[in-house]
Motif scaffolding. Structure first.
Motif, short mmCIF file in Angstrom:
data_model
loop_
_atom_site.label_atom_id
_atom_site.label_comp_id
_atom_site.label_asym_id
_atom_site.label_seq_id
_atom_site.Cartn_x
_atom_site.Cartn_y
_atom_site.Cartn_z
N ARG A 164 -12.07 13.32 -37.23
CA ARG A 164 -12.08 11.97 -37.78
C ARG A 164 -11.79 11.96 -39.27
NH1 ARG A 164 -17.70 9.76 -34.96
NH2 ARG A 164 -17.07 10.02 -32.80
N LYS A 165 -11.58 13.12 -39.85
CA LYS A 165 -11.40 13.24 -41.28
C LYS A 165 -10.16 14.07 -41.60
CE LYS A 165 -15.29 11.11 -42.24
NZ LYS A 165 -15.27 9.76 -42.83
N LYS A 166 -9.02 13.67 -41.08
CA LYS A 166 -7.80 14.40 -41.34
C LYS A 166 -6.63 13.42 -41.27
CE LYS A 166 -5.50 18.75 -40.18
NZ LYS A 166 -5.52 19.94 -39.30
N ALA A 167 -5.69 13.56 -42.18
CA ALA A 167 -4.56 12.63 -42.22
C ALA A 167 -3.25 13.40 -42.31
CB ALA A 167 -4.70 11.69 -43.41
N ASP A 168 -2.27 12.95 -41.56
CA ASP A 168 -0.93 13.53 -41.61
C ASP A 168 -0.04 12.59 -42.42
OD1 ASP A 168 -1.54 15.76 -39.99
OD2 ASP A 168 -1.37 14.51 -38.20
N PHE A 169 0.64 13.14 -43.42
CA PHE A 169 1.47 12.35 -44.31
C PHE A 169 2.94 12.73 -44.15
CE2 PHE A 169 -2.65 11.97 -46.24
CZ PHE A 169 -2.65 10.73 -46.88
#
Length: 583
Positions: free
Chosen positions: A383-388
């Protein structure tokens, strides 16, 4: 004595709720928490096997973990499932780390009970020994007041003593205050949860053995189980708190649960008698239905409708043992719950309730096992990861750079009681902030360093945007490992908002800081924490009702405005302040 402690507690609440000044403690502050070494390796780890080797299907555990992850009301930190002394599933949620210990809160009570059981095994103590004899109480009045009090009453939470948890932050000599306190009902007649009962058990260990309970357990529990790193906080008079304050690694907590499930035997050696453990983990006294689906044994919860035992700490710290199936489940969390009212126990009952009977063994299923292991791995940072994308990275870099070198300051009249450490942790540790002065930023490539300057110390936290970044802060000589995940957003007024999700990895607490950037070079900053206001409000309301019955009349006990208490709790737990840019 009761009137004094109630009055002190009311005064402390008034200070906490007054945002114009920093909170002044009632008793002196003593640093308690110590540093947790990173990268700790568990000694005597449990063997790891597939669930099928222990008669449980991987797909079944996959469903269980999936439901825990999907339940929005839960804030799970970790889960470990064992059968027959083997770990068959384990996972850490969000940004929680496997190499750090976790506070156990009242789960600690069941550990203190083991020390009492060992003293009983050594013939140095019995459950029917009276407190007046153990502590050689000479006062005629106190001997009369406590004549019927026995170790058994402490073990079953049936003393009815008025001196309770609030006393830990309003009185320095907990033992004296307890022994001088009155009973609110006939001793032994009913259950009344009170952590000071457990503290008195720790005092008994000290009195009878000549050692603090932590030291007494060193050769009897910690060393035999290979528990090489733990920490137990002490009272102002230097005795381990007994009912709380113990930091344990989840696997080490599982060892204690497995020891109890195995009848006290560890590596072929009897550490504590099966007879005592059988007594401790079977029904002794009825608890209110509001406590959950468990009654009480000796400082241990026991299933109402299932042959099980539970070591339980508030906010979701659990070691559950199922005697009929050989299953032990350990969890840590930050749920809004005091006992066993959360959805965790609803889901637990669904999958491991009385109807569930695992097999002796099952055929291996590599495909389902892989799905389970993939899920366990994905829980961490899920829940604490982002793909940019490349374009998003450029935008992020620009947003980060726009904050570099900037700082905003706050008025002492509005931020004097606000700090980075969550309020609940401040209250539990008697470690209050001296007030927030400013927030500033330094830019990295894809990260920020956020600097929170308080009146007497500065906290620097690295903010990760792709995934959480880890830092260590020190709050008045108490160190905390924290993770911070940041993200930019816009609000309904099209203002840019920087959201910082800060997890205090060794505790149940999370802190969210939202910074709203205004067009006049000022910022609005809101603070929230979890577990939060509903739990705290309920506890404060119950306390103030009791204080009112004692005719301790101060502003906080006024009932003229029904929303007053809600407002004060919200202001304390969810403050919003405005900062002005430094020129």
């Amino acid at each position: 004595m009761e009137r004094k402690n109630y009055s002190n507690a009311v005064r402390l609440l008034a200070r906490i709720f007054d945002r114009r000044v920093s909170t002044e403690t009632i008793i002196p502050y003593y640093p308690q928490k110590v540093a947790c070494a990173e990268g700790h390796v568990i000694s005597q780890p449990f063997p790891r096997t597939s669930p099928e080797a222990q008669g449980i299907s991987s797909s079944y555990l996959h469903q269980f973990l999936s439901q825990l992850e999907a339940e929005s009301s839960l804030d799970m930190h970790n889960i470990m499932i064992l059968r027959n002394g083997c770990v068959i599933s384990e996972g850490w949620f969000g940004a929680r780390r496997s190499d750090l210990w976790h506070i156990s809160y009242s789960l600690t009570k069941s550990v203190t009970a083991l020390a009492i059981g060992m003293l009983i095994d050594e013939k140095k103590l019995s459950l029917d020994d009276r407190l007046i004899d153990i502590f050689n109480m000479r006062s005629g009045i106190l001997r009369l007041m406590k004549a019927s009090f026995t170790v058994r009453h402490l073990m079953t939470m049936s003393t009815g003593i008025a001196f309770n948890e609030t006393g830990s932050v309003t009185d320095e000599d907990w033992q004296a205050a307890y022994l001088e306190s009155v009973s609110l009902f006939e001793t032994g007649s009913k259950f009344a949860y009170n952590s000071m009962n457990t503290y008195m058990l720790a005092c008994i260990v000290k009195e009878v053995s000549g050692m603090d309970v932590d030291d007494y357990l060193m050769s009897r529990l910690w060393e035999p189980l290979g528990i090489t790193q733990h920490h137990w906080e002490k009272s102002p008079t230097g005795i381990s708190k007994g009912g709380w304050g113990l930091y344990l690694y989840p696997e080490d907590a599982a060892k204690i649960g497995q020891l109890v499930l195995s009848g006290g035997v560890w590596n072929g050696k009897q550490l504590i008698s099966k007879e005592f453990l059988d007594e401790a983990t079977t029904f002794k006294i009825t608890t209110p239905e509001s406590c959950g689906d468990f009654n009480y044994g000796y400082q241990t919860w026991v299933g109402r409708n299932q042959n099980s035992f539970l070591f339980n700490g508030m906010f979701g710290q659990n070691v559950i043992g199922f005697k009929d199936t050989g299953i032990v489940i350990v969890s840590n969390a930050g749920n809004d719950e005091l006992f066993q009212q959360s959805a965790f126990f609803t889901i637990l009952k669904k999958y491991f309730g009385p109807e569930y009977i695992p097999s002796d063994s099952l055929d291996e299923n590599p495909a389902e096992l892989k799905k389970l292991r993939d899920l366990e791995s994905s829980l961490y940072l899920s829940r604490k990861k982002a793909d940019f994308s490349f374009t998003q990275k450029l935008k992020l870099k620009k947003q980060i750079s726009s904050l570099s070198g900037k700082r905003w300051s706050f008025s002492n009249e509005t931020a004097a009681s606000i700090g980075l450490l969550p309020l609940y942790s401040q209250a539990l540790q008697n470690n209050y902030t001296k007030g927030l002065l400013s927030i500033g930023f330094t830019a990295g490539k894809y990260s920020l360093e956020a600097e929170f300057v308080e009146a007497d110390e500065t906290h620097k936290i690295t903010v990760g945007f792709m995934q959480p970044a880890y830092s260590t802060i020190v709050c008045h000589n108490e160190p905390y490992h924290v993770s911070c995940f940041g993200r930019f957003a816009t609000d309904e007024d099209n203002r840019q908002v920087l959201i910082l999700d800060i997890a205090f990895c060794e505790t149940a607490s999370d802190r969210t800081v939202k910074i709203y950037f205004r067009t006049d070079n000022r910022i609005d900053v809101s603070f929230t924490e979890r577990p939060g206001k509903e739990y705290l409000y309920s506890g404060i309301e119950n306390f103030l009702e009791a204080a009112a019955k004692k005719r301790i009349i101060e502003q906080l006990t006024t009932k003229a405005d029904p929303g007053y208490l809600h407002y004060k709790v919200q202001q304390a737990l969810e403050p919003t302040i405005t900062g002005t840019a430094d020129r």
